[in-house]
Design an enzyme around this catalytic site. Structure first.
Site, mmCIF file in Angstrom:
data_model
loop_
_atom_site.group_PDB
_atom_site.id
_atom_site.type_symbol
_atom_site.label_atom_id
_atom_site.label_comp_id
_atom_site.label_asym_id
_atom_site.label_seq_id
_atom_site.Cartn_x
_atom_site.Cartn_y
_atom_site.Cartn_z
ATOM 1 N N VAL A 15 0.839 -1.204 0.000
ATOM 2 C CA VAL A 15 0.000 0.000 0.000
ATOM 3 C C VAL A 15 0.873 1.252 0.000
ATOM 4 O O VAL A 15 0.592 2.221 -0.707
ATOM 5 C CB VAL A 15 -0.970 -0.007 1.204
ATOM 6 C CG1 VAL A 15 -1.733 1.306 1.295
ATOM 7 C CG2 VAL A 15 -1.950 -1.174 1.090
ATOM 8 N N ARG A 100 -10.237 2.757 13.693
ATOM 9 C CA ARG A 100 -11.453 2.933 12.888
ATOM 10 C C ARG A 100 -12.726 3.031 13.704
ATOM 11 O O ARG A 100 -13.633 3.781 13.370
ATOM 12 C CB ARG A 100 -11.590 1.773 11.887
ATOM 13 C CG ARG A 100 -10.609 1.861 10.739
ATOM 14 C CD ARG A 100 -10.819 0.684 9.786
ATOM 15 N NE ARG A 100 -9.715 0.562 8.851
ATOM 16 C CZ ARG A 100 -9.327 -0.595 8.314
ATOM 17 N NH1 ARG A 100 -9.954 -1.714 8.630
ATOM 18 N NH2 ARG A 100 -8.329 -0.621 7.474
ATOM 19 N N CYS A 129 -10.549 -2.282 3.033
ATOM 20 C CA CYS A 129 -10.624 -2.213 1.568
ATOM 21 C C CYS A 129 -11.912 -2.812 0.998
ATOM 22 O O CYS A 129 -12.474 -2.295 0.030
ATOM 23 C CB CYS A 129 -9.401 -2.863 0.941
ATOM 24 S SG CYS A 129 -8.906 -4.415 1.712
ATOM 25 N N GLN A 156 -11.885 -11.567 -2.512
ATOM 26 C CA GLN A 156 -10.796 -10.664 -2.169
ATOM 27 C C GLN A 156 -9.444 -11.131 -2.703
ATOM 28 O O GLN A 156 -9.071 -12.294 -2.543
ATOM 29 C CB GLN A 156 -10.725 -10.502 -0.645
ATOM 30 C CG GLN A 156 -11.987 -9.859 -0.079
ATOM 31 C CD GLN A 156 -11.957 -9.661 1.421
ATOM 32 O OE1 GLN A 156 -12.946 -9.900 2.094
ATOM 33 N NE2 GLN A 156 -10.833 -9.227 1.959
ATOM 34 N N SER A 159 -3.391 -9.407 -2.791
ATOM 35 C CA SER A 159 -2.617 -8.201 -2.449
ATOM 36 C C SER A 159 -3.251 -7.466 -1.270
ATOM 37 O O SER A 159 -2.600 -6.614 -0.669
ATOM 38 C CB SER A 159 -2.486 -7.267 -3.651
ATOM 39 O OG SER A 159 -3.755 -6.871 -4.108
ATOM 40 N N HIS A 251 -10.747 -6.287 -5.316
ATOM 41 C CA HIS A 251 -11.698 -6.949 -4.412
ATOM 42 C C HIS A 251 -13.104 -6.799 -4.991
ATOM 43 O O HIS A 251 -13.549 -5.678 -5.275
ATOM 44 C CB HIS A 251 -11.711 -6.269 -3.036
ATOM 45 C CG HIS A 251 -10.528 -6.596 -2.165
ATOM 46 N ND1 HIS A 251 -9.476 -7.385 -2.565
ATOM 47 C CD2 HIS A 251 -10.253 -6.242 -0.878
ATOM 48 C CE1 HIS A 251 -8.606 -7.494 -1.561
ATOM 49 N NE2 HIS A 251 -9.050 -6.803 -0.541
#
Lengths: 336, 336
Positions: A15, A100, A129, A156, A159, A251
């Site tokens: 990322v 989060r 994601c 998914q 990566s 995804h």
């Protein structure tokens, strides 16, 4: 937008690298770029459009003067360093799950709930994601029709587990490639799963994430809790199943959405055609390969529910490294 | 069981070959074995545990004296030949979709609705492979609790499209294998999809089957109509999404099931532990690779629904060539 000093934390990961690409592509207005990573990666020289940058050791770097830090170095490092960065005046955009669900930390999908970003106290969280991808369609539909429930099954990419996910799939494909008959017969030679619980090559693993006490994985529970927080629907009903598939990037989510009133596929398509950051494909079906490397999330197969009319069945797919992670983080930085 | 003359029609296809393997494994009590296929394959010699058998041309073969014919040669050939076989006294077990929704033709999942087979008038239909896999779990749960609705997303292997599906995936993996960075960046070189609408290597195609007028594919509508017929629930509500994944063998389904009364995961596990032809895995997650080459359908991840309590989320996976096709056809023949 005035120029800022930007730090990328976890700069050498999957990322982190994509964050750097996105900053370059968007000619992000920065007056200084700092790249930080674990001691193992410190000292690496990275060529960027702002010149060569030496990766610094996160444990020892002095980050005084950094305006915005884009964190993608895992939850442990975020928990350890993000509050200190924030206390020093840096605004942290954190890609981990550490903050989060913290009620004092906004959880922002740019294009869906941008206004929440302004409420930050030094940290803004970037959603999971898979959740992000689904929210790009669910957000506009919720604003138009009042979302009540989601049943979601994900597809998914590896990566999503970082570069080690990509290496594990690649290695297993090499081992399995000449065993086609054995794969069909179930007599395959185990290539040795490491990252995942079972081989991912020519397979799917219907349990992405780590099991929690209620039988759902943490990844699945993120889809529940993060969706509620992003959309501001406390009682949103979500049935999540997260599945890893042998795809490098992208995804996908197959979802059934129901609203406070009956909604038709044509109405849903009209709404989604107006959405930003999302493309509706009606003439062909968007796949993970189509989503790779682009900023837009792709939606397709928007159908009226047929078992119990009034809802929508749809498919969304997005690049998990871009909108699913790096792009949204940079977009949050642009908002700030 | 007295000995019979058995014909395998479409003997050289992916399912036809598996039918032959299953007949051998089960030492099916046959007094004669006939192998039939298209003119292109006629003349091929196949070694079987009953000796070498020459493949005959379906168009010209005299099938007088054949007691049971196991058809797996596509819907067109079934429509053309199965009624004639039946008129001549042969009982046809048909693996195509040609007769499945014919009200005079039983549609049988052995272990779920065996009694229906006795009602035949010369033809018994073998269900769609994805439907079959799901019915192995849904059937026992319905008998125990009264099924009302299914939301299902599938993960279907390429061998469900026959040997050409396996060849297409294999060829694309070869082309894509050295393009990992390009796959991640979306700059991959198109390997040229032929059978499927998009490349299936390192990808998923969320539209298995052929589009119908209502936006669902024929494969998805089979899941609706065949489930209703097999379970005998005229108003069963089904939301189907059928997705092709880069797996050689083993169809998986992620499903949310709801019943006339609330059902708990523990109750569902108890019921499924008693079911025949199904194994419940609770300590690990069954994947397509685990299902390959075995007769049992595997169920796992049996969870209480969390969005709206009272239902069950689960995962089932089965070898689409075995229980999903060949094994069930042979089991029907054993019933007859």
């Amino acid at each position: 937008m005035s120029d800022h000093v930007v730090a990328v934390v976890g700069a050498t990961g999957a990322v982190g690298r994509t964050i750097l690409s996105v900053l370059e592509e968007r000619s992000f207005p920065l007056s200084g770029l700092r790249l930080l990573a674990s001691p193992r990666s410190a000292g690496t020289i990275v060529s960027t459009s702002w010149g060569d940058v030496v990766v610094e050791d996160l444990d020892t770097a002095d980050v005084t003067g950094v305006d915005i830090a884009l964190f993608s170095a895992g939850g442990d490092r975020s928990r350890r360093y993000a509050p200190a960065f924030a206390a020093g005046g840096t605004v942290v955009v954190d890609n981990s799950s550490a903050f989060r669900m913290d009620p004092t930390v906004p959880l922002v999908v740019v294009g869906v709930n941008d206004a929440a970003a302004a409420e930050h106290h030094g940290i803004v969280a970037n959603p999971n994601c898979t959740t992000m991808t689904l929210m790009m369609a669910a957000g506009p539909l919720h604003r138009a029709f009042g979302l009540e429930s989601i049943v979601a099954s994900s597809y998914q990419a590896v990566s999503g587990s970082g570069q080690k996910g990509v290496r594990e799939l690649t290695g297993q494909i090499d081992v399995f490639r000449d065993q086609v008959a054995a794969l069909m017969a179930g007599t395959w030679e185990d290539p040795g799963a490491d990252l995942y619980s079972r081989p991912i090559g020519f397979n799917v693993i219907p349990e992405a994430g780590t099991a929690t006490e209620n039988g759902y994985t943490d990844e699945e529970m993120k889809l529940v809790y993060e969706s509620r927080k992003i959309l501001g629907i406390e009682d949103l009903r979500v049935e999540p199943t997260c599945v890893r598939v042998p795809v490098m990037v992208g995804h996908g989510v197959s979802a059934t959405l129901r609203f406070s009133n009956d909604v038709g596929a044509d109405q849903a398509i009209d709404v989604l055609n107006q959405a930003t950051g999302l493309e509706v494909w009606t003439d062909k079906t968007p796949t993970p390969l189509d989503s790779a490397g682009i900023d837009e999330v792709l939606a397709g197969r928007i159908r009226n529910t047929i078992g119990e009319p009034g809802g929508i069945n749809l498919w969304v797919v997005g690049d998990n490294l871009r909108k699913g992670a790096a792009l949204n983080a940079v977009q949050i930085a642009e908002l700030l």
